[in-house]
Write a protein that holds these residues in place. Sequence first.
Motif, PDB file in Angstrom:
ATOM      1  N   MET A   1      65.850  40.662   9.087  1.00 33.85           N
ATOM      2  CA  MET A   1      66.184  39.433   9.820  1.00 33.85           C
ATOM      3  C   MET A   1      64.982  38.956  10.627  1.00 33.85           C
ATOM      4  N   GLN A   2      64.413  37.890  10.227  1.00 36.06           N
ATOM      5  CA  GLN A   2      63.307  37.297  10.953  1.00 36.06           C
ATOM      6  C   GLN A   2      63.427  35.792  10.842  1.00 36.06           C
ATOM      7  N   VAL A   3      63.029  35.092  11.899  1.00 32.87           N
ATOM      8  CA  VAL A   3      62.976  33.642  11.826  1.00 32.87           C
ATOM      9  C   VAL A   3      61.930  33.284  10.784  1.00 32.87           C
ATOM     10  N   SER A   4      62.252  32.364   9.872  1.00 31.99           N
ATOM     11  CA  SER A   4      61.340  32.070   8.768  1.00 31.99           C
ATOM     12  C   SER A   4      60.085  31.373   9.281  1.00 31.99           C
ATOM     13  N   SER A   5      59.035  31.436   8.475  1.00 34.42           N
ATOM     14  CA  SER A   5      57.758  30.857   8.894  1.00 34.42           C
ATOM     15  C   SER A   5      57.824  29.335   8.978  1.00 34.42           C
ATOM     16  N   ARG A   6      58.940  28.761   8.508  1.00 37.59           N
ATOM     17  CA  ARG A   6      59.091  27.309   8.659  1.00 37.59           C
ATOM     18  C   ARG A   6      58.900  26.872  10.105  1.00 37.59           C
ATOM     19  N   PHE A   7      59.349  27.741  11.016  1.00 35.40           N
ATOM     20  CA  PHE A   7      59.259  27.395  12.442  1.00 35.40           C
ATOM     21  C   PHE A   7      57.810  27.271  12.905  1.00 35.40           C
ATOM     22  N   THR A   8      56.990  28.277  12.628  1.00 33.97           N
ATOM     23  CA  THR A   8      55.593  28.211  13.065  1.00 33.97           C
ATOM     24  C   THR A   8      54.815  27.156  12.270  1.00 33.97           C
ATOM     25  N   ILE A   9      55.184  26.984  11.003  1.00 31.58           N
ATOM     26  CA  ILE A   9      54.523  25.947  10.208  1.00 31.58           C
ATOM     27  C   ILE A   9      54.817  24.573  10.800  1.00 31.58           C
ATOM     28  N   ALA A  10      56.062  24.348  11.205  1.00 28.65           N
ATOM     29  CA  ALA A  10      56.444  23.061  11.794  1.00 28.65           C
ATOM     30  C   ALA A  10      55.624  22.786  13.053  1.00 28.65           C
ATOM     31  N   ILE A  11      55.456  23.794  13.886  1.00 31.03           N
ATOM     32  CA  ILE A  11      54.664  23.609  15.104  1.00 31.03           C
ATOM     33  C   ILE A  11      53.206  23.326  14.744  1.00 31.03           C
ATOM     34  N   HIS A  12      52.721  23.998  13.718  1.00 29.04           N
ATOM     35  CA  HIS A  12      51.373  23.754  13.216  1.00 29.04           C
ATOM     36  C   HIS A  12      51.235  22.291  12.781  1.00 29.04           C
TER      37      HIS A  12
ATOM     38  N   ASP B  86      60.423  43.149  11.138  1.00 27.38           N
ATOM     39  CA  ASP B  86      59.120  43.471  10.578  1.00 27.38           C
ATOM     40  C   ASP B  86      58.048  43.432  11.669  1.00 27.38           C
ATOM     41  N   GLY B  87      57.454  44.593  11.950  1.00 30.19           N
ATOM     42  CA  GLY B  87      56.437  44.677  12.995  1.00 30.19           C
ATOM     43  C   GLY B  87      57.004  44.479  14.392  1.00 30.19           C
ATOM     44  N   GLY B  88      58.329  44.577  14.517  1.00 30.35           N
ATOM     45  CA  GLY B  88      58.957  44.376  15.823  1.00 30.35           C
ATOM     46  C   GLY B  88      58.992  42.924  16.259  1.00 30.35           C
ATOM     47  N   LYS B  89      58.568  42.031  15.380  1.00 32.55           N
ATOM     48  CA  LYS B  89      58.482  40.614  15.746  1.00 32.55           C
ATOM     49  C   LYS B  89      59.665  39.809  15.222  1.00 32.55           C
ATOM     50  N   LEU B  90      60.247  39.006  16.100  1.00 30.52           N
ATOM     51  CA  LEU B  90      61.390  38.174  15.729  1.00 30.52           C
ATOM     52  C   LEU B  90      60.972  37.002  14.849  1.00 30.52           C
ATOM     53  N   PHE B  91      59.741  36.513  15.050  1.00 37.61           N
ATOM     54  CA  PHE B  91      59.289  35.322  14.329  1.00 37.61           C
ATOM     55  C   PHE B  91      58.271  35.667  13.245  1.00 37.61           C
ATOM     56  N   HIS B  92      58.536  35.168  12.063  1.00 41.42           N
ATOM     57  CA  HIS B  92      57.599  35.354  10.962  1.00 41.42           C
ATOM     58  C   HIS B  92      56.556  34.246  11.009  1.00 41.42           C
ATOM     59  N   PHE B  93      55.298  34.623  11.149  1.00 43.03           N
ATOM     60  CA  PHE B  93      54.207  33.652  11.233  1.00 43.03           C
ATOM     61  C   PHE B  93      53.637  33.418   9.846  1.00 43.03           C
ATOM     62  N   HIS B  94      53.288  32.144   9.521  1.00 40.40           N
ATOM     63  CA  HIS B  94      52.607  31.902   8.241  1.00 40.40           C
ATOM     64  C   HIS B  94      51.269  32.637   8.265  1.00 40.40           C
ATOM     65  N   GLU B  95      50.941  33.236   7.119  1.00 39.06           N
ATOM     66  CA  GLU B  95      49.903  34.268   7.092  1.00 39.06           C
ATOM     67  C   GLU B  95      48.473  33.755   7.252  1.00 39.06           C
ATOM     68  N   ASN B  96      48.152  32.635   6.593  1.00 38.76           N
ATOM     69  CA  ASN B  96      46.735  32.266   6.457  1.00 38.76           C
ATOM     70  C   ASN B  96      46.348  30.885   6.985  1.00 38.76           C
ATOM     71  N   PRO B  97      46.574  30.590   8.251  1.00 37.11           N
ATOM     72  CA  PRO B  97      46.090  29.298   8.740  1.00 37.11           C
ATOM     73  C   PRO B  97      44.568  29.235   8.578  1.00 37.11           C
ATOM     74  N   ASN B  98      44.070  28.050   8.269  1.00 36.20           N
ATOM     75  CA  ASN B  98      42.649  27.878   7.938  1.00 36.20           C
ATOM     76  C   ASN B  98      41.743  27.987   9.175  1.00 36.20           C
ATOM     77  N   PRO B  99      40.887  29.012   9.225  1.00 33.44           N
ATOM     78  CA  PRO B  99      40.021  29.204  10.391  1.00 33.44           C
ATOM     79  C   PRO B  99      38.940  28.135  10.512  1.00 33.44           C
ATOM     80  N   ASP B 100      38.713  27.373   9.444  1.00 36.59           N
ATOM     81  CA  ASP B 100      37.714  26.305   9.507  1.00 36.59           C
ATOM     82  C   ASP B 100      38.270  25.043  10.148  1.00 36.59           C
ATOM     83  N   CYS B 101      39.584  25.031  10.404  1.00 37.80           N
ATOM     84  CA  CYS B 101      40.215  23.894  11.073  1.00 37.80           C
ATOM     85  C   CYS B 101      40.504  24.302  12.511  1.00 37.80           C
ATOM     86  N   PRO B 102      40.165  23.432  13.484  1.00 36.88           N
ATOM     87  CA  PRO B 102      40.400  23.793  14.889  1.00 36.88           C
ATOM     88  C   PRO B 102      41.852  24.151  15.166  1.00 36.88           C
ATOM     89  N   VAL B 103      42.778  23.443  14.530  1.00 31.53           N
ATOM     90  CA  VAL B 103      44.188  23.769  14.735  1.00 31.53           C
ATOM     91  C   VAL B 103      44.524  25.109  14.074  1.00 31.53           C
TER      92      VAL B 103
END
Lengths: 148, 148
Positions: A1-12, B86-103
Amino acid sequence: MQVSSRFTIAIHIFSCIKTFEGEYKITSDFLSSSIQVNPVIIRKLLGQLKEAGLIEVKRGSGGASLAKEPGEITLLDVFNAVESLDGGKLFHFHENPNPDCPVGRSIHPVLDGRLEQIQRAMEKEMQSITLEDIFNDTNKYLEQTSHS
Amino acid sequence: MQVSSRFTIAIHIFSCIKTFEGEYKITSDFLSSSIQVNPVIIRKLLGQLKEAGLIEVKRGSGGASLAKEPGEITLLDVFNAVESLDGGKLFHFHENPNPDCPVGRSIHPVLDGRLEQIQRAMEKEMQSITLEDIFNDTNKYLEQTSHS
DNA sequence: GTTATTGTAACAAGAGGGGTTACAATAACA
DNA sequence: TGTTATTGTAACCCCTCTTGTTACAATAAC
């Protein structure tokens, strides 16, 4: 159970709109290259954010923009837009506790309120953070790391 | 995205142990008939609760019992026992944001703290509720509904 | 030795997340 | 008008997780 990456992607996505508006046209391909996620995934997300009234997307000519002030969009708004909770409930309850058992009969009335209490605590925290906060943090971070 | 029913089932298990201890032997079959969920599912859950040090289960002869005082087991303990983040984290972060972009470069350092902040709010609320609270609520509920 | 029970393995169906290709609909512009 | 860029969607794919199920060895009590 984890919040999907849609959430962080949306903020991005919101961060990109804010950072690059005027300078670039914010298309799903543009966003895709910053987020590094398939453009179709981005478009589906843009659709959800649009449906929630948080952004505007131009068909044909292309480009996304904010529909509200950043200070008026909370992380809870974003969460609710992209993360559809079944029945609005964070916790999935087992369906058929036995009503002939005193515990089975009482588990629902006893727990429901507690589960709501926990969900509300999470939602309250999400509501306390706006996109403006995120944008400010981003600017601070970029300033700090650029002139070092 | 929903917390799986393992969480409410686990709490149901604790309520059964407390309510019927001494009176009945708390086997996976017994629990199954109150929860109305397959006994193997129950046994796997009992295994997780045992591993977390919350209950004791007797092999062969059968029966589950509390390993701690109800006031010393919080809903957070139960949650962590049955819901492996997974990893004790509630939120799944998208894995590969582009480091060449400031955002893309700033999204992780900017968001990580906020996501933790939200997760902690949920955990804090869970930690504030003990099994004793649940047992008290259950007794109150059963008293109210029985002599009416 | 018989019995009840736990602990596990092995499997299956269904949902959801994340990815991909393809293409019609749309809007702008030459 | 024709061309181009883009969105919105459909139709797939694979993988993981949840929930359910049958089967059986290991264990403990009698």
